[in-house]
Write an enzyme that holds these catalytic residues in place. Structure first.
Site, PDB file in Angstrom:
ATOM      1  N   HIS A  20       0.851  -1.073  -0.037  1.00  0.00           N
ATOM      2  CA  HIS A  20      -0.040   0.119  -0.091  1.00  0.00           C
ATOM      3  C   HIS A  20       0.986   1.210  -0.091  1.00  0.00           C
ATOM      4  CE1 HIS A  20       0.245  -0.034   4.595  1.00  0.00           C
ATOM      5  NE2 HIS A  20       0.244   1.422   4.419  1.00  0.00           N
ATOM      6  N   ASP A  23       1.219  -7.593   2.469  1.00  0.00           N
ATOM      7  CA  ASP A  23       1.330  -6.267   2.120  1.00  0.00           C
ATOM      8  C   ASP A  23       2.704  -5.959   1.906  1.00  0.00           C
ATOM      9  OD1 ASP A  23       0.807  -3.536   1.833  1.00  0.00           O
ATOM     10  OD2 ASP A  23      -0.578  -3.320   3.433  1.00  0.00           O
ATOM     11  N   SER A  55       4.034   2.151   8.485  1.00  0.00           N
ATOM     12  CA  SER A  55       3.960   1.271   7.318  1.00  0.00           C
ATOM     13  C   SER A  55       4.947   1.058   6.637  1.00  0.00           C
ATOM     14  CB  SER A  55       2.663   1.750   6.294  1.00  0.00           C
ATOM     15  OG  SER A  55       1.398   1.600   6.904  1.00  0.00           O
TER      16      SER A  55
HETATM   17  N1  ARG Z   1      -4.586   0.537   7.378  1.00  0.00           N
HETATM   18  C1  ARG Z   1      -3.411   0.491   6.528  1.00  0.00           C
HETATM   19  C2  ARG Z   1      -2.885   1.998   6.782  1.00  0.00           C
HETATM   20  O1  ARG Z   1      -3.363   2.827   7.501  1.00  0.00           O
HETATM   21  C3  ARG Z   1      -3.581   0.062   5.275  1.00  0.00           C
HETATM   22  C4  ARG Z   1      -4.146   0.900   4.406  1.00  0.00           C
HETATM   23  C5  ARG Z   1      -4.342   0.395   2.880  1.00  0.00           C
HETATM   24  N2  ARG Z   1      -4.843  -0.679   2.563  1.00  0.00           N
HETATM   25  C6  ARG Z   1      -6.409  -0.248   2.205  1.00  0.00           C
HETATM   26  N3  ARG Z   1      -7.125  -1.502   2.293  1.00  0.00           N
HETATM   27  N4  ARG Z   1      -6.930   0.794   2.306  1.00  0.00           N
HETATM   28  O2  ARG Z   1      -2.186   2.405   6.289  1.00  0.00           O
HETATM   29  N1  GLU Z   2      -1.206   1.439   7.531  1.00  0.00           N
HETATM   30  C1  GLU Z   2      -0.639   2.513   8.214  1.00  0.00           C
HETATM   31  C2  GLU Z   2       0.449   3.195   7.625  1.00  0.00           C
HETATM   32  O1  GLU Z   2       0.330   3.422   6.356  1.00  0.00           O
HETATM   33  C3  GLU Z   2      -0.029   1.707   9.473  1.00  0.00           C
HETATM   34  C4  GLU Z   2      -1.113   1.707  10.378  1.00  0.00           C
HETATM   35  C5  GLU Z   2      -1.314   2.512  11.555  1.00  0.00           C
HETATM   36  O2  GLU Z   2      -1.899   3.481  11.516  1.00  0.00           O
HETATM   37  O3  GLU Z   2      -0.624   1.946  12.377  1.00  0.00           O
HETATM   38  O4  GLU Z   2       1.399   3.660   7.999  1.00  0.00           O
END
Ligand code: ARG
Ligand code: GLU
Length: 688
Positions: A83, A220, A623
């Site tokens: 991502h 991921d 991330s």
């Molecule tokens: N929750 C993760 C973050 O905050 C992954 C985001 C990307 N994935 C998604 N399904 N939108 O970045």
């Molecule tokens: N997916 C998040 C990022 O892009 C990390 C998840 C979080 O917020 O801990 O950094």
């Protein structure tokens, strides 16, 4: 009574930061290393952070402008999240070469794909420069004078730190709301190429359905390579560049993890607010989060409707929808978590004790002042947040202003237009326009609305009529006409209804909102400088860590499951078996590649690990961060948190705050079986 209060007070002041909470500054590793080693870590402080010798910090980078990455070979090979590389993978994709859908694997250096604009930054060093930044400060100076002194001193520090050139950049960051200043010096590389990415059905497996959740089975990851000039220095993209040779890279551990194992996340958390008052928590949990969630639900419903109907629209809006839905889901967990933890009530009780203690000190009256400032700011801030979530959500308005601002620059202009039209689906934007403009009209008090907005709405009689007219008259939906624009068309452009509307809001923001907001925010910031120092004086035995600000931090903890609800316990490791359990060709988020089904059916991979949970305190920006075991070797890549714990940006709960990592062995499995790119193993070093 008084004695009980004193006893409680003493008890409260000696409790250290809660288990596993904290995003610590690497330069202060000496303050943490004892605790880390007591919890299982085997390396020494200087193996983690040192300016004199190569250490783990030299293998960690800020990837792009909001993720982390780690070096895994002496040829600049880098891991981050799928991502995090999503935008790049998407830019290289078309219906014919759909790398998002099918994955991408370079089979040699020549096949690696360059990415314009993508950079990675290594931290050279960080340094406490509080005294240097405040050199010349006298107590009689006004805040304005203090600020300008800080600016001048910081500029000198930055220019001194970067005078060797060579991709060096630096900034001075205020920590603890300006009670401390740190200089961060980076070296930024700008030729970064895409090496490999799994198909989205692996790299985004579970999609927005599983996002922020456990059990999780997302592969991921994405693989990039840093290139440098022949002297190993940062350089613009050139065919002559060669793979960068880093000072340090991670060895990979194939031992895996089990519940209780020590883990350590080294990365760049973006933003947290651990030390705010109950009023701000209340605003976030009860007003801001709910209103933004409601607006984004409307937007997502519109996008999803059209994405389900057409594969072209699905590709166009996949990245946009993912970013809208990501925060949308996080806010839901945050608001719930704040309620569950009764953070407002707890902060109020804390503030009550603080007030008592502060009597007769320079902190007396401080909380009252903050309370007043928050009350004053509230209507302005609500309007501002509404604007960002409604008006700024209309694509055509952003595009029109962007283009107008670059009318004189044909190259930039045509770039902006190409990027925009590649991923624009007008019907979505029309419906979003209606929904968002209506929401703004209904929920923002009239005396806060821009005059132009009110006049138009009145003249048209309905948002629908306004939408139809605007979209039929604007030139910005017509690619040919946009590409043909020239500086001499300035008048035509300025009269365009999309520009008129965007400008009306621009002026409103600049004249009616910003002055108040800036002034109040500034006063709030200054009050926090005192309140932060006050909290430190109030609890002299507590170990404080500065709020995250995208600078390199250390978070350590252990592999551990959690209980999301009464009667339920989540174990911390997921496997390929779980992917097969979820697999469903009819559900987009759970439809895996046939190859993966075949591999599983052939047997032997039931227990192939996929993801794991740990107690590391992380946030957005972490991330792609390396997750490191007790021996200092790479066991995973951080990519998410569980949604029940997302209030950890404001308050950490050791019971439910968990970060989610990809097990590095699933990445290796993918390189071998899905990408058939095992040649990459040759440059990696396996510790065990
Ligand atoms: N929750 C993760 C973050 O905050 C992954 C985001 C990307 N994935 C998604 N399904 N939108 O970045
Ligand atoms: N997916 C998040 C990022 O892009 C990390 C998840 C979080 O917020 O801990 O950094």
């Amino acid at each position: 009574m008084k004695r009980i209060l004193i006893a409680i007070f003493v008890l409260l002041t000696v409790i250290p930061a809660k288990a596993d909470e904290g995003m610590w500054l690497p330069v202060l590793i000496n303050q943490r290393i004892k605790d880390m080693r007591a919890k299982g870590f085997k390396l020494k402080a200087e193996d983690v952070y040192s300016v004199n010798k190569a250490c783990l910090k030299d293998a960690v980078v800020l990837f792009g402008s909001g993720c982390t990455g780690e070096l895994v070979s002496d040829k600049g090979l880098l891991f981050t999240n799928h991502h995090c590389g999503y935008g790049q993978i998407q830019k290289h994709s078309s219906v014919e070469h759909d790398y998002l859908k099918d994955g991408f694997w370079a089979m040699n250096l020549k096949e690696e794909l360059p990415n314009r604009g993508l950079t990675v930054s290594f931290l050279e060093y960080m340094e406490d420069v509080t005294e240097k930044v405040l050199a010349g400060y006298e107590t009689w100076m006004s805040e304005k004078q203090r600020d300008s002194l800080i600016r001048v001193n910081s500029r000198a520090l930055v220019s001194n730190a970067t005078k060797a050139g060579n991709g060096l950049r630096a900034n001075v960051e205020a920590l603890f709301y300006g009670n401390q200043y740190f200089l961060f010096v980076f070296r930024t590389f700008r030729d970064i190429r895409l090496v490999g990415a799994p198909p989205s059905s692996i790299g985004k497996f579970g999609g927005d359905t599983d996002n922020w959740m456990w059990p999780r089975h997302t592969g991921d990851f994405a693989i990039f390579r840093i290139y440098a000039d022949k002297d190993n220095n940062p350089a613009d993209y050139s065919e002559d560049n060669v793979p960068y040779k880093p000072k340090k890279f991670f060895k990979i551990s194939r031992k895996g993890v089990k519940e209780g194992d020590f883990t350590f996340v080294y990365g760049c958390p973006g933003s947290t607010k651990q030390y705010i008052t109950s009023d701000e928590v209340e605003y976030i949990g009860n007003i801001s989060d709910p209103q933004k969630i409601e607006l984004r639900t409307k937007r997502l419903d519109i996008m999803k409707k059209y994405m389900a109907k057409s594969p072209v629209v699905r590709i166009q809006y996949s990245s946009k929808a993912a970013s809208v839905s990501n925060a949308w889901k996080k806010w839901q967990g945050e608001a719930k978590g704040l309620k569950r933890m009764a953070t407002v009530a707890k902060k109020k009780a804390y503030q009550q004790r603080f007030r008592q203690w502060a009597k007769g000190t320079r902190y007396e009256g401080l909380l009252e002042k903050l309370e007043k400032l928050y009350a004053e700011r509230k209507p302005y801030f609500i309007a501002y947040e509404y604007y960002t979530e409604t008006i700024r959500a209309v694509e055509i308005l952003n595009f029109a202003s962007d283009l107008r601002n670059n009318l004189k620059n044909p190259k930039v202009r045509s770039n902006i237009a190409e990027v925009f039209f590649k991923d624009y689906y007008q019907q979505i934007d029309e419906e979003v326009f209606v929904a968002m403009i209506q929401a703004f009209a209904d929920n923002i008090p009239e005396d806060f609305q821009p005059q132009y907005f009110k006049d138009q709405l009145k003249a048209y009689g309905s948002v629908e009529a306004w939408q139809k007219d605007l979209f039929s008259k604007t030139i910005f939906t017509d690619k040919e006409r946009v590409l043909a624009l020239e500086p001499k068309d300035k008048e035509l452009v300025e009269a365009d209804p999309a520009i008129r509307l965007a400008d009306a809001f621009g002026e409103w923001l600049a004249e009616s909102l910003r002055p108040h907001l800036n002034n109040l925010n500034n006063q709030i910031r200054l009050a926090y400088r005192d309140y932060m120092q006050g909290q430190m004086d109030f609890e002299p035995n507590k170990q404080f860590y500065p709020d995250a600000n995208l600078t390199l931090r250390i978070a350590y903890g252990k592999v551990q499951g959690y209980s999301p609800a009464d009667g339920v316990y989540y174990t911390p490791v997921s496997t390929l078996k779980g992917i097969i359990e979820k697999d469903n060709p009819d559900i987009f988020d759970y439809n895996i590649p046939q190859t993966l089904r075949d591999i599983y059916a052939a047997g032997g991979y039931e227990n192939q690990p996929v993801c794991f949970l740990a107690t590391n305190h992380t946030t957005g920006g972490n991330s792609g961060s390396p997750i490191i075991n007790a021996d200092g070797n790479l066991v995973g890549i951080n990519f998410d948190r569980v949604w029940e714990g997302t209030m950890s940006d404001l308050v950490y709960d050791p019971e439910v705050c968990r970060n989610i990592s990809l097990d590095i062995r699933y990445l290796l499995f993918n390189i071998e079986h899905i990408g058939k790119a095992s040649y990459l193993f040759d440059e990696m070093v396996f510790a065990d």
